[in-house]
Write a protein that holds these residues in place. Structure first.
Motif, PDB file in Angstrom:
ATOM      1  N   LEU A  37     -44.760  13.969  20.602  1.00  0.00           N
ATOM      2  CA  LEU A  37     -44.361  15.225  19.975  1.00  0.00           C
ATOM      3  C   LEU A  37     -45.559  16.001  19.446  1.00  0.00           C
ATOM      4  N   ASN A  38     -46.649  15.280  19.199  1.00  0.00           N
ATOM      5  CA  ASN A  38     -47.840  15.908  18.635  1.00  0.00           C
ATOM      6  C   ASN A  38     -48.996  15.958  19.632  1.00  0.00           C
ATOM      7  N   ASP A  39     -48.662  15.961  20.919  1.00  0.00           N
ATOM      8  CA  ASP A  39     -49.644  16.154  21.995  1.00  0.00           C
ATOM      9  C   ASP A  39     -50.740  15.088  22.018  1.00  0.00           C
ATOM     10  N   ILE A  40     -50.404  13.872  21.622  1.00  0.00           N
ATOM     11  CA  ILE A  40     -51.357  12.774  21.741  1.00  0.00           C
ATOM     12  C   ILE A  40     -50.867  11.876  22.869  1.00  0.00           C
ATOM     13  N   ASN A  41     -51.264  12.223  24.075  1.00  0.00           N
ATOM     14  CA  ASN A  41     -50.868  11.508  25.284  1.00  0.00           C
ATOM     15  C   ASN A  41     -52.093  10.789  25.834  1.00  0.00           C
ATOM     16  N   ILE A  42     -52.256   9.547  25.425  1.00  0.00           N
ATOM     17  CA  ILE A  42     -53.455   8.792  25.783  1.00  0.00           C
ATOM     18  C   ILE A  42     -53.368   8.391  27.256  1.00  0.00           C
ATOM     19  N   ARG A  43     -54.459   8.578  27.963  1.00  0.00           N
ATOM     20  CA  ARG A  43     -54.439   8.444  29.420  1.00  0.00           C
ATOM     21  C   ARG A  43     -54.033   7.046  29.899  1.00  0.00           C
ATOM     22  N   ASN A  44     -54.520   6.007  29.248  1.00  0.00           N
ATOM     23  CA  ASN A  44     -54.313   4.645  29.730  1.00  0.00           C
ATOM     24  C   ASN A  44     -53.477   3.833  28.751  1.00  0.00           C
ATOM     25  N   ALA A  45     -52.680   2.909  29.283  1.00  0.00           N
ATOM     26  CA  ALA A  45     -51.836   2.071  28.437  1.00  0.00           C
ATOM     27  C   ALA A  45     -51.783   0.659  29.003  1.00  0.00           C
ATOM     28  N   VAL A  46     -51.670  -0.307  28.094  1.00  0.00           N
ATOM     29  CA  VAL A  46     -51.429  -1.692  28.483  1.00  0.00           C
ATOM     30  C   VAL A  46     -50.392  -2.250  27.525  1.00  0.00           C
ATOM     31  N   GLY A  47     -49.385  -2.917  28.084  1.00  0.00           N
ATOM     32  CA  GLY A  47     -48.305  -3.423  27.250  1.00  0.00           C
ATOM     33  C   GLY A  47     -47.905  -4.837  27.613  1.00  0.00           C
ATOM     34  N   ILE A  48     -47.406  -5.535  26.619  1.00  0.00           N
ATOM     35  CA  ILE A  48     -46.909  -6.893  26.784  1.00  0.00           C
ATOM     36  C   ILE A  48     -45.434  -6.920  26.413  1.00  0.00           C
ATOM     37  N   SER A  49     -44.600  -7.515  27.264  1.00  0.00           N
ATOM     38  CA  SER A  49     -43.194  -7.743  26.949  1.00  0.00           C
ATOM     39  C   SER A  49     -42.498  -6.429  26.569  1.00  0.00           C
ATOM     40  N   ALA A  50     -41.949  -6.332  25.344  1.00  0.00           N
ATOM     41  CA  ALA A  50     -41.289  -5.096  24.931  1.00  0.00           C
ATOM     42  C   ALA A  50     -42.261  -3.922  24.953  1.00  0.00           C
ATOM     43  N   GLY A  51     -43.544  -4.217  24.744  1.00  0.00           N
ATOM     44  CA  GLY A  51     -44.549  -3.166  24.811  1.00  0.00           C
ATOM     45  C   GLY A  51     -44.684  -2.575  26.199  1.00  0.00           C
ATOM     46  N   ALA A  52     -44.467  -3.406  27.220  1.00  0.00           N
ATOM     47  CA  ALA A  52     -44.520  -2.912  28.605  1.00  0.00           C
ATOM     48  C   ALA A  52     -43.356  -1.965  28.877  1.00  0.00           C
ATOM     49  N   LEU A  53     -42.166  -2.316  28.380  1.00  0.00           N
ATOM     50  CA  LEU A  53     -41.010  -1.440  28.546  1.00  0.00           C
ATOM     51  C   LEU A  53     -41.222  -0.119  27.807  1.00  0.00           C
ATOM     52  N   SER A  54     -41.771  -0.202  26.608  1.00  0.00           N
ATOM     53  CA  SER A  54     -42.024   1.010  25.822  1.00  0.00           C
ATOM     54  C   SER A  54     -43.012   1.928  26.521  1.00  0.00           C
TER      55      SER A  54
END
Length: 334
Positions: free
Chosen positions: A77-94
């Motif tokens: 909502l505040n235009d902070i769209n970070i280019r890269n992401a890594v997630g584990i478990s529920a974090g991957a779904l998020s």
């Protein structure tokens, strides 16, 4: 002494024309406790195309992932769209909703369908041999009720890595979108041990990424990202008890390296938390952690508690927006 004569009126039923009044009927509907009462207040919309360099690291934690969803919605909502992401478990779904830029996507699914047995419960166990009904999620919810923006999700300019645990080696692997079957690896990352059947990929069994790594921070470091934001699902003070998982020793005796990983992951989490705390204090990374103790369990079913956790994440992120921007870009953005 004269006795006062008091006339007692006839009983109403003695009157042949008397009709008793019907009691007033109340039609107040009971709230549906299977759905979060504030579901309509969850924000919606599409994130802007503005991209911020860096990597966001998302811890797992089952239904404690509602905290993460609140953080991510606030960032979008505040235009902070970070280019890269890594997630584990529920974090991957998020991470799916964050990379696809769909504000409120994950929260609306979890806060509406938590008690749908096809998503979580007996239906999921019968269909998918696990606590989460991925078949229902992928074939029903994501196609009809809450579709993902696949074009934006698959945009090669944004990376998404998903942590999964190789049961043969006990190591965490990080397949990336564009180089794997994303739905399969996300499913593997969130497949809870003991109660779920492993997900087999290219002949290798995999389980929850959290079995070997709770917070995939070191992947971001090894990839060389200069700006790293970590979203935790436990408050800073929380540490895991370090003990041997006897049930793992018996159930997964054919996978000794996997058992070793499970038995060491709590200690690794505690040491990593200490490390993150120091790095955050030194300004080398930015950590968003719950500002109050999280009383939500891994398999929480109280929808109001889950909704409150979502807003805790949202408000924690909102209160630090200037600091987050300054860390990521080196300057405050109005």
């Amino acid at each position: 002494m004269e006795t006062e004569h008091i006339e007692i009126p006839a009983e109403p039923l003695a009157d042949p024309n008397y009709k008793p009044e019907k009691p007033q009927e109340y039609s107040e509907e009971k709230p549906d406790k299977s759905i979060y009462s504030g579901i309509d207040e969850i924000p919606t919309g599409t994130a802007s195309d503005r991209i911020t360099e860096g990597c966001i690291v998302l811890e797992g934690g089952g239904w404690r992932g509602l905290y993460t969803l609140g953080v991510l919605d606030c960032l979008m909502l505040n235009d902070i769209n970070i280019r890269n992401a890594v997630g584990i478990s529920a974090g991957a779904l998020s991470a799916l909703g964050y990379i696809s830029g769909q504000i409120g996507w994950g929260a609306r699914i979890d806060l509406r369908y938590r008690h749908d047995k096809k998503y979580v419960g007996i239906g999921a166990m019968m269909k998918d041999h696990g606590v989460t009904g991925f078949t229902y999620l992928y074939e029903e919810l994501l196609k009809k009720e809450a579709p993902l923006d696949k074009k934006r999700l698959n945009d090669p300019s944004r990376r998404l890595a998903v942590g999964i645990t190789n049961m043969l080696t006990g190591q965490t692997e990080y397949p990336e979108k564009g180089h794997c079957n994303l739905s399969t690896v996300v499913r593997a990352s969130a497949t809870v041990p003991y109660v779920s059947r492993p997900v087999v990929i290219n002949g290798v069994p995999y389980l929850d990424g959290g079995c070997s790594t709770k917070i995939p921070f070191r992947w971001a470091v090894e990839e060389g990202f200069e700006k790293i934001v970590v979203v935790k699902t436990r408050e800073w003070e929380f540490r895991r008890p370090e003990s041997t998982h006897r049930f793992a020793n018996k159930m997964y005796s054919k996978y000794p390296e996997f058992v070793d990983a499970i038995n060491s992951t709590s200690g690794d989490f505690n040491r990593l938390t200490d490390e993150l705390e120091e790095l955050h204090k030194d300004g080398k990374i930015f950590v968003i952690a719950p500002s109050e103790p999280v009383e939500v369990s891994r398999f929480e079913g109280d929808m109001e508690k889950l909704g409150d956790l979502y807003w805790l994440g949202f408000n924690d992120a909102e209160s630090q927006l200037d600091d987050i921007r300054q860390y990521l870009t080196g300057s405050q953005v109005p």
